[in-house]
Design a protein around this motif. Structure first.
Motif, PDB file in Angstrom:
ATOM      1  N   ILE A  47       0.842  -1.193   0.000  1.00  0.00           N
ATOM      2  CA  ILE A  47       0.000   0.000   0.000  1.00  0.00           C
ATOM      3  C   ILE A  47       0.878   1.244   0.000  1.00  0.00           C
ATOM      4  CG2 ILE A  47      -1.738   1.323   1.263  1.00  0.00           C
ATOM      5  CD1 ILE A  47      -2.629  -1.331   2.507  1.00  0.00           C
ATOM      6  N   VAL A  48       0.558   2.180  -0.866  1.00  0.00           N
ATOM      7  CA  VAL A  48       1.216   3.486  -0.847  1.00  0.00           C
ATOM      8  C   VAL A  48       0.137   4.548  -0.781  1.00  0.00           C
ATOM      9  CG1 VAL A  48       3.271   2.740  -2.092  1.00  0.00           C
ATOM     10  CG2 VAL A  48       1.304   3.601  -3.359  1.00  0.00           C
ATOM     11  N   PRO A  49       0.292   5.561   0.033  1.00  0.00           N
ATOM     12  CA  PRO A  49      -0.718   6.624   0.069  1.00  0.00           C
ATOM     13  C   PRO A  49      -0.705   7.445  -1.209  1.00  0.00           C
ATOM     14  CG  PRO A  49       0.543   6.552   2.088  1.00  0.00           C
ATOM     15  CD  PRO A  49       1.255   5.685   1.103  1.00  0.00           C
ATOM     16  N   LEU A  50      -1.886   7.769  -1.674  1.00  0.00           N
ATOM     17  CA  LEU A  50      -2.013   8.780  -2.711  1.00  0.00           C
ATOM     18  C   LEU A  50      -1.740  10.141  -2.061  1.00  0.00           C
ATOM     19  CD1 LEU A  50      -5.272   7.459  -4.382  1.00  0.00           C
ATOM     20  CD2 LEU A  50      -2.992   7.488  -5.416  1.00  0.00           C
ATOM     21  N   PRO A  51      -1.521  11.186  -2.847  1.00  0.00           N
ATOM     22  CA  PRO A  51      -1.267  12.490  -2.226  1.00  0.00           C
ATOM     23  C   PRO A  51      -2.378  12.880  -1.260  1.00  0.00           C
ATOM     24  CG  PRO A  51      -0.759  12.578  -4.551  1.00  0.00           C
ATOM     25  CD  PRO A  51      -1.406  11.246  -4.318  1.00  0.00           C
ATOM     26  N   ALA A  52      -2.035  13.034  -0.008  1.00  0.00           N
ATOM     27  CA  ALA A  52      -3.010  13.456   0.991  1.00  0.00           C
ATOM     28  C   ALA A  52      -3.314  14.931   0.781  1.00  0.00           C
ATOM     29  CB  ALA A  52      -2.466  13.215   2.392  1.00  0.00           C
ATOM     30  N   ARG A  53      -4.581  15.262   0.802  1.00  0.00           N
ATOM     31  CA  ARG A  53      -4.981  16.654   0.607  1.00  0.00           C
ATOM     32  C   ARG A  53      -4.908  17.391   1.933  1.00  0.00           C
ATOM     33  NH1 ARG A  53      -8.063  18.067  -3.571  1.00  0.00           N
ATOM     34  NH2 ARG A  53      -9.654  19.071  -2.289  1.00  0.00           N
ATOM     35  N   ILE A  54      -4.041  18.396   1.979  1.00  0.00           N
ATOM     36  CA  ILE A  54      -3.857  19.162   3.208  1.00  0.00           C
ATOM     37  C   ILE A  54      -3.864  20.649   2.874  1.00  0.00           C
ATOM     38  CG2 ILE A  54      -2.573  17.336   4.361  1.00  0.00           C
ATOM     39  CD1 ILE A  54      -0.622  20.309   3.254  1.00  0.00           C
ATOM     40  N   ARG A  55      -3.969  21.439   3.905  1.00  0.00           N
ATOM     41  CA  ARG A  55      -3.806  22.881   3.749  1.00  0.00           C
ATOM     42  C   ARG A  55      -3.078  23.410   4.974  1.00  0.00           C
ATOM     43  NH1 ARG A  55      -2.292  26.955   0.965  1.00  0.00           N
ATOM     44  NH2 ARG A  55      -2.925  28.947   1.866  1.00  0.00           N
ATOM     45  N   ALA A  56      -1.954  24.074   4.754  1.00  0.00           N
ATOM     46  CA  ALA A  56      -1.181  24.673   5.834  1.00  0.00           C
ATOM     47  C   ALA A  56      -1.319  26.182   5.781  1.00  0.00           C
ATOM     48  CB  ALA A  56       0.290  24.282   5.712  1.00  0.00           C
ATOM     49  N   ASP A  57      -1.612  26.805   6.912  1.00  0.00           N
ATOM     50  CA  ASP A  57      -1.640  28.255   6.987  1.00  0.00           C
ATOM     51  C   ASP A  57      -1.017  28.698   8.290  1.00  0.00           C
ATOM     52  OD1 ASP A  57      -3.540  27.927   8.986  1.00  0.00           O
ATOM     53  OD2 ASP A  57      -5.242  28.541   7.743  1.00  0.00           O
ATOM     54  N   GLU A  58      -1.209  29.941   8.646  1.00  0.00           N
ATOM     55  CA  GLU A  58      -0.532  30.459   9.834  1.00  0.00           C
ATOM     56  C   GLU A  58      -1.030  29.828  11.125  1.00  0.00           C
ATOM     57  OE1 GLU A  58      -4.064  33.100   8.922  1.00  0.00           O
ATOM     58  OE2 GLU A  58      -2.453  32.118   7.805  1.00  0.00           O
ATOM     59  N   ASN A  59      -2.186  29.142  11.078  1.00  0.00           N
ATOM     60  CA  ASN A  59      -2.751  28.527  12.279  1.00  0.00           C
ATOM     61  C   ASN A  59      -2.366  27.062  12.448  1.00  0.00           C
ATOM     62  OD1 ASN A  59      -4.245  30.846  13.128  1.00  0.00           O
ATOM     63  ND2 ASN A  59      -5.691  30.431  11.479  1.00  0.00           N
ATOM     64  N   GLY A  60      -1.925  26.399  11.379  1.00  0.00           N
ATOM     65  CA  GLY A  60      -1.597  24.989  11.487  1.00  0.00           C
ATOM     66  C   GLY A  60      -1.854  24.280  10.174  1.00  0.00           C
ATOM     67  N   VAL A  61      -2.083  22.971  10.257  1.00  0.00           N
ATOM     68  CA  VAL A  61      -2.321  22.181   9.049  1.00  0.00           C
ATOM     69  C   VAL A  61      -3.656  21.450   9.180  1.00  0.00           C
ATOM     70  CG1 VAL A  61      -1.069  20.154   9.911  1.00  0.00           C
ATOM     71  CG2 VAL A  61      -1.357  20.479   7.463  1.00  0.00           C
ATOM     72  N   TYR A  62      -4.447  21.523   8.112  1.00  0.00           N
ATOM     73  CA  TYR A  62      -5.742  20.855   8.041  1.00  0.00           C
ATOM     74  C   TYR A  62      -5.585  19.620   7.158  1.00  0.00           C
ATOM     75  CZ  TYR A  62      -7.060  25.513   9.581  1.00  0.00           C
ATOM     76  OH  TYR A  62      -7.133  26.693  10.267  1.00  0.00           O
ATOM     77  N   ILE A  63      -5.901  18.465   7.703  1.00  0.00           N
ATOM     78  CA  ILE A  63      -5.780  17.203   6.964  1.00  0.00           C
ATOM     79  C   ILE A  63      -7.149  16.909   6.375  1.00  0.00           C
ATOM     80  CG2 ILE A  63      -5.112  14.779   7.101  1.00  0.00           C
ATOM     81  CD1 ILE A  63      -3.605  15.532   9.714  1.00  0.00           C
ATOM     82  N   LEU A  64      -7.307  17.174   5.102  1.00  0.00           N
ATOM     83  CA  LEU A  64      -8.617  17.081   4.462  1.00  0.00           C
ATOM     84  C   LEU A  64      -8.936  15.671   4.006  1.00  0.00           C
ATOM     85  CD1 LEU A  64      -8.284  20.346   2.345  1.00  0.00           C
ATOM     86  CD2 LEU A  64      -9.309  20.075   4.621  1.00  0.00           C
ATOM     87  N   ASP A  65      -7.933  14.952   3.529  1.00  0.00           N
ATOM     88  CA  ASP A  65      -8.140  13.581   3.065  1.00  0.00           C
ATOM     89  C   ASP A  65      -6.776  12.919   2.961  1.00  0.00           C
ATOM     90  OD1 ASP A  65      -9.432  11.326   2.154  1.00  0.00           O
ATOM     91  OD2 ASP A  65      -9.449  11.972   0.063  1.00  0.00           O
ATOM     92  N   ALA A  66      -6.703  11.650   3.291  1.00  0.00           N
ATOM     93  CA  ALA A  66      -5.441  10.906   3.221  1.00  0.00           C
ATOM     94  C   ALA A  66      -5.707   9.526   2.631  1.00  0.00           C
ATOM     95  CB  ALA A  66      -4.807  10.791   4.603  1.00  0.00           C
ATOM     96  N   PRO A  67      -5.989   9.448   1.339  1.00  0.00           N
ATOM     97  CA  PRO A  67      -6.314   8.163   0.709  1.00  0.00           C
ATOM     98  C   PRO A  67      -5.089   7.277   0.529  1.00  0.00           C
ATOM     99  CG  PRO A  67      -6.206   9.886  -0.944  1.00  0.00           C
ATOM    100  CD  PRO A  67      -6.043  10.563   0.387  1.00  0.00           C
ATOM    101  N   LEU A  68      -5.326   5.988   0.442  1.00  0.00           N
ATOM    102  CA  LEU A  68      -4.266   5.003   0.284  1.00  0.00           C
ATOM    103  C   LEU A  68      -4.450   4.245  -1.032  1.00  0.00           C
ATOM    104  CD1 LEU A  68      -4.398   3.654   3.935  1.00  0.00           C
ATOM    105  CD2 LEU A  68      -2.647   5.161   2.985  1.00  0.00           C
TER     106      LEU A  68
END
Length: 803
Positions: free
Chosen positions: A485-506
């Motif tokens: 199994i290899v993860p597909l690109p996990a959808r994230i967003r980083a800003d001045e407050n931190g990182v939001y993990i939107l999706d982490a498909p495998l």
């Protein structure tokens, strides 16, 4: 003098009009009250709630536009409510009954002798309870009593009062027409008082707000439920002929519960409502109540997740997770106790409304030295009346937190697992094998092998389709297939407050491999071209189904949890490169003693899983008839691998998740709805300690109850004679972003350098893989190359059927 006459005439005319109006009111009474025993008893709302002073909104209220309306998501907000008892959620008593009894002797059961909101009063209250229930049959332990009988009911009552004040202020229920805490006797069709069969007293309905001029009668509920004790009064009030124009509107602070929705529809049908203009309506004025209390390290629970050993306040919904019981039975018993203490349905949203089997890490804040790390878990909503929900939260949250620290503590060269039947000495790194993160990876590898075996059964479904495709291609058999199994690109967003993990498909990869281990089905010799054909068929027919299971099946939920923790850990690694955090002493220390195997898995060893796999490989998971001569072919196996990340960029994030940052910040303080997903909750924690004064309720009356991924060092799958890399796993370098994202300038005005890509540069450094840059405009992209690594083999082949 002549100028004075018209003025005097106008004055007398106005006075006469005022007297006439007074006379009319003296005869007829207030609008809507004539000829009845109803009379205004409440007080003006803006006199009760001084903060609500201002101009009235008028009559353009949301429930006039739609009978079942919801506040716009962009307006969802919070309100603080005083919860002083929360500061004592960390109090304990000796577990030994004799020692506990001796300890309590110092307190008088007359608890009112002790000042309110002191630990002495808490212990005295508990002693008072024990005098009434000496065997402690209702709660069983001091901890359960403290949570379910002392803290929670108090929080419930206080929240309702503050929500009521907020609604009055937000909706402009001010001026002489709006009365709050209005008590109305319930009369029958003949104008006689209705007797409550439960109390044998005249039935009275107390509304939170009333406007007799518009015939609006409002009930405020900070949660999504209702007070069932009001059902008779509601129906009888609306059936009174003198109230034929009255409208009852429930205003909820949370999403309505399904039982509440059904109830409102039922009442409408009973009182003869016009479907186009129902008399019973609802409006969800969504707003999250935040309990405010002082954090005392001597009496308060520290945050149990995601933070270093310092005693940080247990913020937000971490308290709810702590209330999640380990088994369905335990949870059902707890919910029964909570309902018993809350007959009017006032309770604050708690673990009973969460499906913890779906718990994932959704957000981590930017780490700041000396402060607790903000974080938020996401999980599906559940109805508190559902069975088998609300339990298991502590175990799953602990797994995420422990995995987060494991990914920080171990250097990336240790992030691998390897299930090969002929390599018992290379299952995984010894340190990684002493953690639950390592256990989860190895067990997921084995689980995928079992799933593969089930799916390639040639008698039906996917396996039958594969066998028919092989025959069409002229293949007599299939080679051993290696899967990982290899993860597909996990959808994230980083800003001045931190990182939001939107999706982490495998993603599941598969290729042909060989092994020196015994093959129970004999050999399969194919040309290189035939092997490539078989690999293609497997990828087209078998892999999609396995991949779907890995991304959705409950059996892989822990794997997905562990992977989300890896994303967060890599973000924190990168932030620590920019400026020292409280995690610096943990990063690359290779010391995982603080996050060991726990609970039922405490005695687990990697060897145990390897032996299960060897049995599966050599003896077969399942037996399938494959031939007219009665032969039996067996198959078995599966594998697992790595991880990448991708920042979606500011434009897409704003378009699709513009309210998520607010939700994440709210969840740090209290459980809340995830604004960008209707079926998810956010359960956060962390945040600075609150050492200031708690708010004082203003109500004077008692309220109504109510991009291109980068990979971490991993053994690269190969098709050598063993099917895995030989020797020590060799790191695969990550790829540096072609245009590194800029980061904010430091205090000296200099811009920090972007995080180096890949590699480990020693204790306190980053490493473990950087993230691809796809347009982040504030921080380096967060994410992580999870080294979920393995080598393994799946026996996927069949002999051609013989005539």
């Amino acid at each position: 003098m002549t100028d004075l006459i018209p003025r005097r005439a106008r004055i007398w005319a106005r006075g006469g009009l005022a007297l006439a109006c007074t006379a009319v009111l003296a005869v007829t009474g207030l609008p809507g009250l004539q000829g009845t025993a109803y009379a205004a008893k409440g007080k003006r709302c803006d006199e009760i709630y001084q903060s609500a002073k201002g101009a009235p909104q008028g009559t353009s209220f949301p429930w006039n536009k739609a009978s079942d309306s919801v506040r716009d998501k962009s307006s969802w907000d919070t309100y603080d409510f005083d919860a002083p008892r929360q500061a004592f959620d960390g109090l304990t008593l000796p577990s030994d009954p004799a020692q506990q009894e001796e300890f309590l002797k110092q307190f008088d059961s007359d608890y009112e002798k002790y000042p309110e909101n002191t630990k002495e009063r808490v212990y005295a209250r508990y002693k008072n309870y024990l005098t009434r229930d000496p065997q402690n049959t209702k709660y069983g332990t001091f901890e359960k009593w403290l949570s379910d009988a002392y803290i929670l009911p108090n929080n419930n009552n206080r929240r309702g009062a503050f929500y009521e004040e907020k609604v009055v202020k937000d909706l402009g229920l001010v001026g002489p027409d709006w009365l709050c805490q209005e008590e109305i006797p319930i009369l029958d069709k003949d104008g006689k008082p209705v007797i409550d069969p439960k109390t044998n007293k005249p039935l009275v309905r107390k509304f939170d707000a009333v406007n007799y001029r518009t015939n609006d009668f409002l009930e405020f509920k900070a949660g999504g439920g209702r007070d069932t004790t009001q059902d008779l009064a509601n129906r009888t009030f609306l059936q009174d002929p003198q109230r034929k124009d009255a409208r009852l509107t429930y205003v909820f602070g949370e999403e309505k519960k399904s039982a509440t929705t059904k109830y409102l529809a039922k009442v409408n049908s009973e009182v003869g409502s016009d479907p186009a203009n129902p008399r019973v309506r609802s409006y969800e004025h969504r707003s999250t109540g935040v309990p405010v209390s002082r954090f005392d390290p001597n009496t308060s629970k520290p945050d149990p997740y995601m933070n270093t050993g310092a005693k940080q306040p247990s913020g937000g919904a971490a308290r709810n997770i702590e209330g999640s019981m380990p088994t369905p039975k335990d949870m059902a018993e707890r919910m029964a106790r909570i309902r018993a203490e809350d007959p009017t349905g006032l309770r604050v949203r708690g673990p009973g409304g969460v499906d913890f089997s779906t718990l994932q890490l959704s957000y981590v804040g930017k780490p700041v030295k000396g402060q607790a790390l903000n974080y938020a878990f996401a999980a599906k909503k559940a109805d508190e009346d559902e069975e088998n929900v609300g339990w298991g939260g502590q175990e799953k949250a602990q797994l995420i937190s422990d995995s987060f620290f494991t990914w920080l503590a171990l250097t990336p060269d240790k992030f691998w697992v390897n299930l090969m039947p002929d390599q018992p000495d290379r299952i995984m790194d010894p340190a990684f094998g002493r953690t639950d993160a390592g256990r989860v990876l190895l067990q997921a590898d084995l689980e995928m092998k079992h799933d593969w075996a089930r799916d390639v059964d040639p008698r039906q479904g996917t396996g039958k389709k594969l066998w028919e495709a092989m025959q069409a291609e002229g293949l007599d058999c299939g080679p051993i297939e290696r899967n990982w199994i290899v993860p597909l690109p996990a959808r994230i967003r980083a800003d001045e407050n931190g990182v939001y993990i939107l999706d982490a498909p495998l993603k599941v990869n598969s290729e042909a491999a060989v092994t020196t281990a015994h093959n129970p089905n004999g050999d399969c010799s194919l040309t290189e071209a035939q092997t490539h054909t078989f690999e293609r068929l497997v990828r087209e027919i078998v892999v999609p189904g396995i991949e779907h299971k890995v991304n959705t099946a409950p059996a892989y939920a822990d794997l997905r949890r562990v992977y989300s923790a890896r994303v967060a850990a890599e973000y924190v690694r990168q932030q620590d490169q920019q400026e020292a955090t409280d995690y610096r002493s943990v990063i690359n220390s290779n010391d995982v003693s603080g996050w060991p195997l726990r609970g039922a898995n405490k005695g687990w060893t990697p060897r145990q899983t390897w032996e299960e796999y060897v049995k599966s490989f050599t003896q077969g998971d399942y037996s399938y008839p494959c031939g007219n001569d009665g032969r039996i072919c067996v198959v078995g196996g599966v594998d697992f691998s790595q991880s990448p990340k991708q920042d979606i960029g500011a434009t897409e994030f704003t378009a699709k998740h513009k309210d998520l940052p607010r939700s994440a910040q709210t969840s740090v303080k209290a459980m809340t709805d995830k604004a960008d997903s209707d079926d998810l909750l956010l359960l956060g924690g962390g945040g600075p300690a609150d050492t200031g004064p708690t708010p004082t309720p203003t109500p004077t009356d008692t309220p109504t109850p109510t991009a291109t991924p980068t990979s971490t060092p991993t053994p690269t799958p190969t098709s050598t004679s063993t099917g895995t890399p030989t020797g020590t796993p060799t790191p695969t370098p990550t790829t540096a972003p072609s245009t590194p994202a800029a980061t904010p300038a430091g205090d000296d005005g200099a811009s920090p350098s972007p995080a180096p890509a890949g590699g480990s540069s020693g204790r306190g450094s980053g490493g473990g893989g950087s993230l691809a840059s796809t347009g982040t405009d504030v921080l380096p992209l967060a994410g992580a190359a999870a080294a979920l690594l393995a080598g393994g083999a799946a026996i996927v082949w069949w002999r051609r059927r013989r005539a």
